[in-house]
Design a protein around this motif. Structure first.
Motif, PDB file in Angstrom:
ATOM      1  N   ARG A  20      63.608 -27.922  42.683  1.00 31.50           N
ATOM      2  CA  ARG A  20      62.205 -28.370  42.612  1.00 31.50           C
ATOM      3  C   ARG A  20      61.646 -28.627  44.013  1.00 31.50           C
ATOM      4  N   ILE A  21      62.448 -29.254  44.861  1.00 32.83           N
ATOM      5  CA  ILE A  21      62.010 -29.566  46.229  1.00 32.83           C
ATOM      6  C   ILE A  21      61.734 -28.282  46.999  1.00 32.83           C
ATOM      7  N   ILE A  22      62.629 -27.327  46.879  1.00 29.52           N
ATOM      8  CA  ILE A  22      62.438 -26.057  47.586  1.00 29.52           C
ATOM      9  C   ILE A  22      61.181 -25.354  47.090  1.00 29.52           C
ATOM     10  N   LYS A  23      60.985 -25.352  45.776  1.00 33.22           N
ATOM     11  CA  LYS A  23      59.798 -24.707  45.208  1.00 33.22           C
ATOM     12  C   LYS A  23      58.526 -25.407  45.678  1.00 33.22           C
ATOM     13  N   GLN A  24      58.561 -26.731  45.710  1.00 37.96           N
ATOM     14  CA  GLN A  24      57.368 -27.498  46.052  1.00 37.96           C
ATOM     15  C   GLN A  24      57.097 -27.536  47.561  1.00 37.96           C
ATOM     16  N   TYR A  25      58.132 -27.662  48.381  1.00 39.86           N
ATOM     17  CA  TYR A  25      57.931 -27.890  49.809  1.00 39.86           C
ATOM     18  C   TYR A  25      58.456 -26.771  50.711  1.00 39.86           C
ATOM     19  N   GLY A  26      59.165 -25.819  50.162  1.00 37.79           N
ATOM     20  CA  GLY A  26      59.826 -24.798  50.974  1.00 37.79           C
ATOM     21  C   GLY A  26      58.907 -24.057  51.933  1.00 37.79           C
ATOM     22  N   GLU A  27      57.805 -23.539  51.419  1.00 40.73           N
ATOM     23  CA  GLU A  27      56.875 -22.766  52.265  1.00 40.73           C
ATOM     24  C   GLU A  27      56.248 -23.630  53.359  1.00 40.73           C
ATOM     25  N   SER A  28      55.838 -24.837  53.006  1.00 37.12           N
ATOM     26  CA  SER A  28      55.205 -25.691  54.011  1.00 37.12           C
ATOM     27  C   SER A  28      56.207 -26.132  55.073  1.00 37.12           C
ATOM     28  N   ILE A  29      57.443 -26.387  54.671  1.00 36.38           N
ATOM     29  CA  ILE A  29      58.478 -26.745  55.656  1.00 36.38           C
ATOM     30  C   ILE A  29      58.767 -25.548  56.558  1.00 36.38           C
ATOM     31  N   LEU A  30      58.814 -24.357  55.990  1.00 38.42           N
ATOM     32  CA  LEU A  30      59.037 -23.156  56.794  1.00 38.42           C
ATOM     33  C   LEU A  30      57.916 -22.983  57.828  1.00 38.42           C
ATOM     34  N   LYS A  42      64.868 -18.201  63.109  1.00 38.39           N
ATOM     35  CA  LYS A  42      65.349 -19.548  63.420  1.00 38.39           C
ATOM     36  C   LYS A  42      64.680 -20.575  62.510  1.00 38.39           C
ATOM     37  N   SER A  43      63.398 -20.350  62.171  1.00 33.98           N
ATOM     38  CA  SER A  43      62.691 -21.238  61.239  1.00 33.98           C
ATOM     39  C   SER A  43      63.379 -21.248  59.881  1.00 33.98           C
ATOM     40  N   GLU A  44      63.792 -20.080  59.437  1.00 35.86           N
ATOM     41  CA  GLU A  44      64.497 -19.985  58.160  1.00 35.86           C
ATOM     42  C   GLU A  44      65.844 -20.697  58.221  1.00 35.86           C
ATOM     43  N   THR A  50      67.794 -27.960  56.808  1.00 32.81           N
ATOM     44  CA  THR A  50      67.049 -29.111  56.292  1.00 32.81           C
ATOM     45  C   THR A  50      67.361 -29.331  54.820  1.00 32.81           C
ATOM     46  N   MET A  51      67.327 -28.262  54.038  1.00 36.47           N
ATOM     47  CA  MET A  51      67.579 -28.384  52.601  1.00 36.47           C
ATOM     48  C   MET A  51      69.026 -28.794  52.313  1.00 36.47           C
ATOM     49  N   ARG A  73      60.347 -35.335  57.978  1.00 29.34           N
ATOM     50  CA  ARG A  73      61.009 -35.996  59.107  1.00 29.34           C
ATOM     51  C   ARG A  73      62.339 -35.316  59.423  1.00 29.34           C
ATOM     52  N   ILE A  74      63.078 -34.954  58.384  1.00 29.16           N
ATOM     53  CA  ILE A  74      64.346 -34.241  58.591  1.00 29.16           C
ATOM     54  C   ILE A  74      64.088 -32.910  59.286  1.00 29.16           C
ATOM     55  N   ALA A  75      63.110 -32.153  58.788  1.00 27.51           N
ATOM     56  CA  ALA A  75      62.800 -30.835  59.364  1.00 27.51           C
ATOM     57  C   ALA A  75      62.340 -30.958  60.811  1.00 27.51           C
ATOM     58  N   ILE A  76      61.477 -31.906  61.089  1.00 29.56           N
ATOM     59  CA  ILE A  76      60.977 -32.093  62.461  1.00 29.56           C
ATOM     60  C   ILE A  76      62.122 -32.462  63.393  1.00 29.56           C
ATOM     61  N   ASN A  77      62.998 -33.348  62.955  1.00 28.69           N
ATOM     62  CA  ASN A  77      64.138 -33.731  63.794  1.00 28.69           C
ATOM     63  C   ASN A  77      65.051 -32.537  64.059  1.00 28.69           C
ATOM     64  N   LYS A  78      65.252 -31.710  63.057  1.00 24.32           N
ATOM     65  CA  LYS A  78      66.092 -30.526  63.254  1.00 24.32           C
ATOM     66  C   LYS A  78      65.429 -29.548  64.223  1.00 24.32           C
ATOM     67  N   CYS A  79      64.120 -29.401  64.134  1.00 22.79           N
ATOM     68  CA  CYS A  79      63.394 -28.541  65.074  1.00 22.79           C
ATOM     69  C   CYS A  79      63.510 -29.085  66.492  1.00 22.79           C
ATOM     70  N   LYS A  80      63.309 -30.380  66.639  1.00 23.72           N
ATOM     71  CA  LYS A  80      63.400 -31.002  67.964  1.00 23.72           C
ATOM     72  C   LYS A  80      64.811 -30.875  68.530  1.00 23.72           C
ATOM     73  N   ASP A  81      65.807 -31.062  67.675  1.00 25.65           N
ATOM     74  CA  ASP A  81      67.192 -30.891  68.130  1.00 25.65           C
ATOM     75  C   ASP A  81      67.414 -29.475  68.640  1.00 25.65           C
ATOM     76  N   TYR A  82      66.899 -28.505  67.905  1.00 31.26           N
ATOM     77  CA  TYR A  82      67.047 -27.115  68.332  1.00 31.26           C
ATOM     78  C   TYR A  82      66.338 -26.878  69.671  1.00 31.26           C
ATOM     79  N   LEU A  83      65.132 -27.402  69.807  1.00 30.70           N
ATOM     80  CA  LEU A  83      64.376 -27.197  71.048  1.00 30.70           C
ATOM     81  C   LEU A  83      65.026 -27.892  72.239  1.00 30.70           C
TER      82      LEU A  83
END
Length: 185
Positions: A20-30, A42-44, A50-51, A73-83
């Motif tokens: 449900r989370i992936i269906k609801q938020y997957g595209e926006s998180i991507l 890398k986004s994928e 994140t998931m 917040r999890i996704a942003i932190n993972k992006c920042k860690d990567y950067l």
């Protein structure tokens, strides 16, 4: 040994909730991840990571209403860690140098200079005492966190920080003495 029916129920529940989370938020998180890293593949990868974190930490979420902000917040932190990662910085430096070199008539000369400086840096790292060399290699090349280095080497975090600082200072002074390399500037 009999399987525990409660474990299967928890697993099924968590799996359904993740779907449900992936269906609801997957595209926006991507899209969010792409806005940070500017790379579809890398986004994928970050979305998938994140998931996985969401799935593993799902039971720790206290307020079910805050799930969207928690996932973001999890996704942003993972992006920042990567950067912040050494790998990303090396790719960006390589891309910038390739662009500069391809747009410059002296590209072969620039490539040779970069290759020479890289070899010089590696030689200087290998000349360090083992206690300094290992923290440099683990931190920059293996991309381990300070806590992971602490566990790997069996030393406390202040010792890891101290050795890393000392190693950087040694490398900086040695590279300045051997011809003013641009590394570290």
């Amino acid at each position: 040994m009999k399987p525990n029916p409660l474990q299967n129920q928890t697993y099924d529940y968590r799996e359904e909730q993740l779907k449900r989370i992936i269906k609801q938020y997957g595209e926006s998180i991507l899209r969010l991840c792409y806005s940070y890293v500017k790379d579809q593949a890398k986004s994928e990868d970050i979305l998938q990571d994140t998931m996985l974190t969401v799935y593993l930490q799902m039971d720790n979420l206290r307020e079910k209403q805050a799930i969207k902000s928690w996932i973001y917040r999890i996704a942003i932190n993972k992006c920042k860690d990567y950067l912040k990662s050494w790998h990303y910085k090396q790719i960006r430096l390589s891309q910038m140098l390739t662009f500069t070199a391809s747009s410059n008539e002296k590209s072969i000369e620039l490539k040779l200079i970069i290759q020479d400086e890289t070899e010089q840096l590696i030689q200087e790292i290998m000349k360090l005492k083992p206690k300094h060399r290992e923290v440099i290699l683990l931190f920059y090349y293996e991309e381990l966190s300070l806590q992971e280095i602490e566990q790997v080497l069996g030393i406390n975090s202040s010792t890891v920080k101290s050795r890393l600082y000392q190693a950087r200072q040694l490398l900086k002074s040695r590279l300045e003495k051997t011809g003013g390399s641009t590394f570290g500037r």
